[in-house]
Every structure is written in structure tokens, then in C-alpha cells.
Design an enzyme around this catalytic site. Structure first.
Site, PDB file in Angstrom:
ATOM      1  N   LYS A  12       0.597  -1.259  -0.006  1.00  0.00           N
ATOM      2  CA  LYS A  12      -0.051   0.000  -0.007  1.00  0.00           C
ATOM      3  C   LYS A  12       0.830   1.090   0.107  1.00  0.00           C
ATOM      4  O   LYS A  12       0.491   2.121  -0.539  1.00  0.00           O
ATOM      5  CB  LYS A  12      -1.084  -0.022   1.151  1.00  0.00           C
ATOM      6  CG  LYS A  12      -0.375  -0.048   2.678  1.00  0.00           C
ATOM      7  CD  LYS A  12      -1.306  -0.162   3.533  1.00  0.00           C
ATOM      8  CE  LYS A  12      -0.814  -0.007   5.089  1.00  0.00           C
ATOM      9  NZ  LYS A  12       0.197   1.118   5.495  1.00  0.00           N
ATOM     10  N   THR A  13       2.055   1.302   0.798  1.00  0.00           N
ATOM     11  CA  THR A  13       2.973   2.479   0.829  1.00  0.00           C
ATOM     12  C   THR A  13       3.212   2.693  -0.721  1.00  0.00           C
ATOM     13  O   THR A  13       3.485   3.922  -1.045  1.00  0.00           O
ATOM     14  CB  THR A  13       3.999   2.210   1.629  1.00  0.00           C
ATOM     15  OG1 THR A  13       3.572   1.959   3.190  1.00  0.00           O
ATOM     16  CG2 THR A  13       4.817   3.503   1.591  1.00  0.00           C
ATOM     17  N   ASP A  21      -3.215   7.164   4.455  1.00  0.00           N
ATOM     18  CA  ASP A  21      -2.899   5.994   4.892  1.00  0.00           C
ATOM     19  C   ASP A  21      -3.653   5.441   6.287  1.00  0.00           C
ATOM     20  O   ASP A  21      -3.965   6.134   7.139  1.00  0.00           O
ATOM     21  CB  ASP A  21      -1.328   5.916   4.896  1.00  0.00           C
ATOM     22  CG  ASP A  21      -0.761   4.260   4.983  1.00  0.00           C
ATOM     23  OD1 ASP A  21      -1.676   3.412   4.677  1.00  0.00           O
ATOM     24  OD2 ASP A  21       0.234   4.092   5.422  1.00  0.00           O
ATOM     25  N   GLU A  22      -3.714   4.029   6.353  1.00  0.00           N
ATOM     26  CA  GLU A  22      -4.395   3.605   7.636  1.00  0.00           C
ATOM     27  C   GLU A  22      -5.617   4.291   8.096  1.00  0.00           C
ATOM     28  O   GLU A  22      -5.909   4.367   9.260  1.00  0.00           O
ATOM     29  CB  GLU A  22      -3.194   3.765   8.807  1.00  0.00           C
ATOM     30  CG  GLU A  22      -1.756   3.174   8.649  1.00  0.00           C
ATOM     31  CD  GLU A  22      -1.847   1.689   8.576  1.00  0.00           C
ATOM     32  OE1 GLU A  22      -2.924   1.079   8.762  1.00  0.00           O
ATOM     33  OE2 GLU A  22      -0.689   1.260   8.522  1.00  0.00           O
ATOM     34  N   GLN A  73      -7.446  -4.789   9.897  1.00  0.00           N
ATOM     35  CA  GLN A  73      -6.344  -4.463  10.873  1.00  0.00           C
ATOM     36  C   GLN A  73      -6.832  -3.180  11.754  1.00  0.00           C
ATOM     37  O   GLN A  73      -5.921  -2.450  12.188  1.00  0.00           O
ATOM     38  CB  GLN A  73      -4.986  -3.980  10.145  1.00  0.00           C
ATOM     39  CG  GLN A  73      -4.410  -5.176   9.575  1.00  0.00           C
ATOM     40  CD  GLN A  73      -3.154  -4.902   8.679  1.00  0.00           C
ATOM     41  OE1 GLN A  73      -2.077  -4.777   9.505  1.00  0.00           O
ATOM     42  NE2 GLN A  73      -3.202  -4.840   7.359  1.00  0.00           N
ATOM     43  N   ARG A 111       2.290 -10.237  10.624  1.00  0.00           N
ATOM     44  CA  ARG A 111       3.799  -9.539  10.745  1.00  0.00           C
ATOM     45  C   ARG A 111       5.114 -10.552  10.377  1.00  0.00           C
ATOM     46  O   ARG A 111       5.988 -10.172  10.363  1.00  0.00           O
ATOM     47  CB  ARG A 111       4.123  -9.467  12.358  1.00  0.00           C
ATOM     48  CG  ARG A 111       3.119  -8.248  12.984  1.00  0.00           C
ATOM     49  CD  ARG A 111       2.858  -6.963  12.113  1.00  0.00           C
ATOM     50  NE  ARG A 111       1.654  -7.303  11.212  1.00  0.00           N
ATOM     51  CZ  ARG A 111       1.395  -6.399  10.500  1.00  0.00           C
ATOM     52  NH1 ARG A 111       2.422  -5.518  10.021  1.00  0.00           N
ATOM     53  NH2 ARG A 111       0.206  -6.665   9.687  1.00  0.00           N
TER      54      ARG A 111
END
Length: 721
Positions: free
Chosen positions: A33-34, A221-222, A252, A608
Site C-alpha cells: 500500500k505504501t 494511509d491507515e 487491521q 507480521r
């Protein structure tokens, strides 16, 4: 020339090139996504000739913002000094300082963290006679934060809401005094930064229109972690052109305790017109075996956008579940396994141990220390919260804001200069009577008749050095100012003379702080072609967090809670304590929404891991002076085909830990941890611990009125009285 097709997959390319619609990017963990945000920004600047300052990019951490800006500069090969990229707090802080003429605050207002907030409340309690037992400070601060996240100041709370509730009635008055104290100190807390920005955008047509014109393209973002205030800020700016692209993953969303609202991402398609939803499901981090487990776990949640992660990195090692007889065996075996991995050449910094609560770290720390394995705890005491650093920051904040009484009180006799409590109280009393700032009284100490000549002289000497530094702060680079303060106060030499290891560590921390100021100076100079002043440094330092200081260089095992693991990745991940009442946590098992968030927390931990995932649980854990048996987490149900379970009970290594003879099963107890109970005087509360099995057990209860009491169970009712 950027080859977008070569650098991005088909779904990512859609995100980058669709610039005419509101875009909802449902980005699964590890799906790049980044990269999408960076290439979308590059596409707008390079291909669509949009000026960098017309973009607003909001990230989750300061570290992420810096990395994004650096990667974008490398991609375009031009500096991105004018790009608006940062966290919500850093962006809003920048706006508020620009628009301070429209606020009841000066441009140099201070930012109060939790310590300063508590100090303000303690003074309010003392002055107005509030009982800390009836109005616990943490509870009051939490409620203030929740109201601010809902954009509600004291005047926005209706009297009807508090009329029949003594606690709320008293709380509302405390909240009013608290806001008045912040205004008097020309200070905001962190929630104020968002609240005042949102209210400014809502109420001021000219300001709203100005930023609608500036920010032509918005990327967040997020997005699943945004609260009502953050939603409102973006909605006010984006509602005119609707060129907003939000990136997030409802799977998330784990920060409801901070006020984050899952509805923001679930209802984005209602908030904006002609929304295009794009799913990023290809994972570039984990192997297929890990993703199969992650997908199976999260599918049990109902409140989510459906998505299925997949990977081209191969099947990989099947995740493992170990069951240990007790928590000590769990910690010791994990330490043993890590020791073996280290001997085989694995980098310790690529190994993480994740757990639900901070209290769980103790056993892992002990086990790792016994095997001489270096470790770092992520999210422990923040570097900037250490006493010596807070003292130095208090000097800088006092120099930046002469109205800031809280920081001035911290340093007026630190290091000791003979200005005792009596003198300080007389200065404060004079300030309150005359309604001027404490520093104004310090500047005119001779006017305080209760002070003797010696006290006036000492206060005058303190004032003189502060005035000297205040003048210096106007023109000298902040690095020179900080160095001068440290040297003139003699802080490093003071701590180095001590034989106490803690003082020696404080000296080292001060040296590290000076180094961090120099690092900030180098970066600022490169971006702005001038050396930073104190006014440039204070906004930066106020928003630093411990996660921004996680060093990739130190080779040590990372220990952290599942909440702190968000956004990180490791070759090998251990997730410990997979038991009911730990994960899900006993305080988050009352509603479907709470259980689903706990399941998302487990999902975050799973995703993770890049190559190896080891899960574990203990059949019993020590609670106070007894052992309690625990049951496997409900999240482990129906996972047999995606988990490897090598033997029911893992071998227990030799332990120096002596097991209590008394073992009490939870099912044997009349009262249960987390159970709701009632008392004639204290009303309702939650059971925190139980010592005994019957109705006469000793029960520790946290009552809603703020009292924490140990009581014989026979005095409690399990039904409302």
C-alpha cells in the site's frame, strides 16, 4: 521516465491512475500500500503536472512520513520540500500555527503530554477540593479524550446529560476548569490539536475554502484507524472536489480504545459519491502457509469487507502451535529456540515475540537474560519521557512559550538553585491574584512582598539566564541553544559525577538528545536551506514517539505487544499467550464487536511474520499466589489443517521457578475474573482477581465510582441490587 506497469501489479496500477474518483483502497497486510501512495503521488506530480504542495498525504507515524518522502524524492529525483506529508497531528499542528489568529491561542502554544495533563488536573483538584477517589485522574483524562474525539468541549455537553449523574456533573466542571487552565497556559493537549482543526474547518468558511483549494489531492494511509475528529477534518477539506484516496484494512482495525471508528472505512462509500473500491490482495511479505492461517482466522469476523490474501513466495513452513504446561515453560522454551536460531546465524533483530499485555514481557525478559540473548522492548518508556529529557524539554518549552506555567514549574528549581517550595508557592499565589503568567511574576519578583531579599536574588538569577536564552532562541540555531543550556546547567557533568548507574545513564541520554538535535538540524537545513530555530524544533519534538526511535541497527530480539507490532515485519514471529482471557482479553469479551477486534489483533500478529510463525499457549498461569488453569483461545478453533501441532505438551526445560502447590481451576471458583458484580454502597463493578473458591473468597473489585477494593465475596451480589 517511470515505468509504472513494470513496478506495479494491475490492482496497484488502478490505484495510481484513477485520479478522478474517490478511491477506497482495501489493502491487505503486506500488499504494497505504501508503494501505491508513493507511485500515485509521483504520477500526479510527474504525469499530471500537479504541484507538490497541492498534495496532502497523511501517514500513521512520523517515521513512515519520512520514509515516504525519501522514497518519493528518490523516485522523482527532485526534492519534496513543499510536500504536505505527515501524521494527522503534525499536519494539523502546522495548520493551527498558521491560522492562530483565528484561535484563542498564540502561534507558539505548548503541547501537553500526559504528565503535564495530570499536573494540571492535580492543581484543579487541590484548588477546588475534588476527591481523587471519586474522580480518578486517569478516568477523567480518558473521558476528556473521548469527548474531544467526538468534537465536544464542555460547552457542547448538554446539562441534561449530566443532571442525574453526580460523577458526570462533577466531571463536566473539572473539564471546564481543565480547558480554562490550558488556555491560561497557552497550551493544547494532543486531542485539542485535532479538535480545534476540525472545528476551524467546520466553522470558518474562508479557512475551509483556503485548504480545499490548497489540497487538490488527498491520500490517507491507515484509514481504518481514524476517529471522528480526523474523519471530519478530511471530510471538510475533500467534500468540494472529492479527490480523496483512502488506504486501509478493516481487518487491521485495532485501536478503538484510542477512539478509532471502524465505521469510517466501512461507510466510506456512503460518505462520498461514485466511490471506486479497489482490493489489494497480493501479499509481498508472507508465505502461503502463513496467509492460509491468517485468512482462516479473519474470515470468522462479520464486520469487514471480504478479501483473501495470496502470495507468490511459495508454500513455506507451516505455522506451529506449541502447548506448554505453564507460562514459565512457554517463555523458557521460546528463549531456547531463539538461542538455537542465533547459533545457526539468524539475526536477532529479525525475531519478534508478541503478546497481548505488557505484563507478559517479564517472563520473556527473564528467560532471554538467563541465556544472555540481547532484547529490546518496543513501546517501553519513551526516550522523551525520561526525567532528564523532560527537564531539558521543559526549558525549551518555557523559552518558546512564556505563558506555560507547567513547564516553568518543572525547571524553576531543576537543577537545585535554592528556590524552594515556599518561594514557588508565593510566586504562584501572586500570579493567581494578579491573573498574570508565572514567568511575568518571576520577571518582577521584587513585587512579591512575601519574598525576602535572598529569595528575590535567586529568582532574579534564574530569570536572567532564562532571558538570555530567550534572546538567543530568536536568532541562534536550536542546536547551539541546546548545547549552551546543557553546558551552562552542567547537567552532563552533574550526572557523571554520581556513582549511581542511573545517573550515568542520564548523562548518556542527554548526550544522545543533543545528537538528535544535530540530526534534526542537518535534515531541516537540507530541506529549508537555513538552520532551524527553537520555534522550528518544538513542533517536531512534541510529536515524537517511541516507535519513531526503533533502531534497525541493534541486533536484538524485539519484544512488544500486538498493538505495538502494527506496521512492522519480521522473518520469525512468536505469538505467546493464546488463551481465553488473554487473547481475547478478559476485558474485551462482552460484545461481538470487542471479540472481533481481539480477533483482528491476532490477525495483525500473524501477518507480521515473513517466513516462520510459532504460536503458543500455557495450560496454567500464575495469578497472585495460586495457579489458574486456562483454556485455549477461541481463535484457535477449527485451525487443525493450517497449523502444525507437534505433540500436545512440549518438553519443559529445567526451571528455577518453584510452582505453587495450590492449583485452582477457574471453573471451581464462584466468582470469575471479568465478572460484573454489585454492592449496596459501591454499586456495580468488575472482578479483577479472586483468592478462593466459594462465596467467601477474597475478591478484588474495580467499582464504577473509581474505588478499587478487596472484599469478602459474601458481601457482593451477582445480580443488580
Amino acid at each position: 521516465m517511470i515505468d509504472y506497469s513494470h513496478s506495479l501489479n494491475d490492482r496497484q496500477l488502478e490505484v495510481v491512475k484513477d485520479i478522478d474518483h474517490p478511491i477506497l483502497v482495501l489493502a491487505g497486510a503486506g500488499s504494497g500500500k505504501t508503494r501505491c501512495i508513493i507511485y500515485r503521488a509521483a504520477y500526479l506530480i510527474r504525469e499530471q503536472a500537479v504541484q507538490p504542495w497541492k498534495l496532502l498525504i497523511v501517514t500513521f507515524t512520523n517515521k513512515a512520513a519520512r520514509e515516504l518522502q525519501d522514497r518519493l524524492e528518490a523516485l522523482l529525483n527532485i526534492p519534496m520540500r513543499s510536500l504536505w506529508v505527515g501524521t494527522f497531528h503534525s499536519i494539523c499542528l502546522r495548520i493551527l500555527r498558521y491560522e492562530s489568529a483565528h484561535l484563542p491561542f498564540n502561534a507558539n502554544f505548548s503541547i501537553y503530554a500526559e504528565d503535564e495533563q495530570k499536573s494540571v488536573l492535580k492543581k484543579i483538584y487541590k484548588e477546588h477540593g475534588y476527591d481523587v477517589q471519586k474522580f480518578p485522574i486517569n478516568k477523567v483524562l480518558g473521558r476528556i479524550g473521548r469527548y474531544k474525539n467526538r468534537l465536544m468541549l464542555p460547552e457542547d455537553i448538554s446539562a441534561e446529560e449530566t443532571r442525574h449523574n453526580p460523577f458526570l456533573s462533577g466531571f463536566l466542571q473539572i473539564y471546564l476548569y481543565y480547558q480554562q487552565a490550558l488556555l491560561m497556559n497557552q497550551a493544547m493537549d494532543f486531542d485539542d490539536i485535532l479538535l480545534f482543526t476540525a472545528k476551524l474547518m467546520q466553522s470558518n468558511d474562508a479557512i475551509r475554502s483556503k485548504y480545499q483549494d490548497i489540497f487538490q489531492y488527498i491520500m490517507i494511509d491507515e484509514y481504518q484507524d481514524t476517529n471522528k475528529a480526523q474523519f471530519e477534518i478530511i471530510h471538510q477539506i475533500a467534500q468540494k472536489h472529492q479527490r480523496v484516496c483512502v488506504v486501509g484494512d478493516d481487518d487491521q482495525a485495532i485501536y478503538s480504545f484510542r477512539g478509532a471508528s471502524l465505521r469510517n472505512i466501512l461507510e466510506f462509500e456512503r460518505d462520498y459519491g461514485e466511490v471506486r473500491a479497489i482490493r489489494l490482495e497480493q501479499n509481498y511479505r508472507s508465505t502461503t502457509a502463513i496467509l492460509e492461517l491468517a485468512n482462516r482466522v479473519i474470515k470468522q469476523n462479520k464486520q469487514r469487507h471480504p478479501k483473501e490474501l495470496f502470495s507468490n513466495l511459495g508454500i513455506g513452513i507451516k505455522p506451529v502451535l506449541h502447548v506448554y504446561p505453564d507460562a514459565n515453560a512457554e517463555a523458557e522454551n521460546i528463549a531456547l529456540n531463539i538461542s538455537r536460531q542465533a547459533k545457526l546465524g539468524k539475526k536477532l533483530r529479525q525475531i519478534a515475540i508478541l503478546y497481548r499485555t505488557n505484563a507478559q514481557s517479564r517472563l520473556f525478559e527473564n528467560a532471554l537474560m538467563q541465556r544472555k540473548i540481547p532484547y529490546s522492548i518496543v513501546g517501553s518508556l519513551n526516550f522523551y519521557q525520561r526525567k532528564e529529557i523532560k527537564d531539558l524539554l521543559a526549558y525549551l518549552n518555557s523559552l518558546g512559550n512564556a505563558s506555560d506555567n507547567e513547564n516553568l514549574l518543572r525547571i524553576i528549581n531543576e537543577p537545585p538553585r535554592g528556590i524552594g517550595h515556599t518561594t514557588v508557592n508565593r510566586l504562584l499565589s501572586f500570579a493567581m491574584k494578579t491573573r498574570i503568567s508565572l514567568f511575568s511574576v518571576v520577571q518582577n519578583a521584587a513585587a512579591v512582598q512575601e519574598l525576602n531579599a535572598a529569595a528575590i536574588k535567586r529568582v532574579g538569577q534564574f530569570c536572567a539566564i532564562m532571558e538570555e536564552w530567550r534572546q538567543m532562541a530568536q536568532t541562534f540555531p536550536v542546536a547551539e541553544l541546546v548545547k549552551d543550556i546543557v553546558e551552562q546547567l552542567g547537567l552532563v557533568s552533574l550526572y557523571r559525577k554520581s556513582s549511581d548507574p542511573k545517573d550515568i545513564a542520564r548523562a548518556e541520554n542527554l548526550i544522545e538528545f543533543v545528537a538528535s538535535v544535530n540530526e534534526f538540524t542537518e535534515r531541516f537545513l537540507a530541506e529549508n536551506e537555513r538552520a532551524p530555530l527553537l520555534e522550528d524544533f518544538l513542533p517536531y519534538i512534541a510529536l515524537q514517539t517511541d516507535l519513531d526511535k526503533v533502531s534497525e541497527e541493534i541486533d536484538s530480539v524485539r519484544l512488544m505487544t500486538l498493538h505495538n507490532a502494527k506496521g512492522l515485519e519480521f522473518e520469525t514471529v512468536y505469538i505467546a499467550g493464546l488463551e481465553n482471557e488473554l487473547l481475547p482479553h478478559r476485558m474485551s469479551m462482552d460484545t461481538t464487536e470487542e471479540i472481533e477486534e481481539e480477533r483482528r489483533l491476532f490477525y495483525v500478529g500473524i501477518t507480521r511474520a515473513k517466513r516462520e510463525l510459532i504460536l503458543s499457549l500455557a495450560e496454567s498461569r500464575r495469578l497472585y499466589d495460586t495457579f489458574s488453569f486456562s483454556s485455549p483461545s477461541m481463535f484457535l478453533e477449527n485451525l487443525d489443517d493450517v497449523l502444525d501441532t507437534p505433540g500436545h505438551i512440549a518438553a519443559k526445560p529445567q526451571s528455577s521457578y518453584r510452582k505453587s502447590k495450590t492449583i485452582i481451576r477457574e471453573s471451581m471458583k464462584h466468582f470469575k475474573i471479568g465478572q460484573r458484580v454489585w454492592h449496596k454502597e459501591y454499586r456495580d463493578g468488575i472482578v479483577l482477581s479472586v483468592n478462593g473458591v466459594g462465596t467467601d473468597a477474597v475478591v478484588t473489585v474495580s467499582f464504577k465510582n473509581g474505588k478499587l477494593i478487596k472484599i469478602i465475596g459474601s458481601f457482593l451480589q451477582t445480580e443488580p441490587i
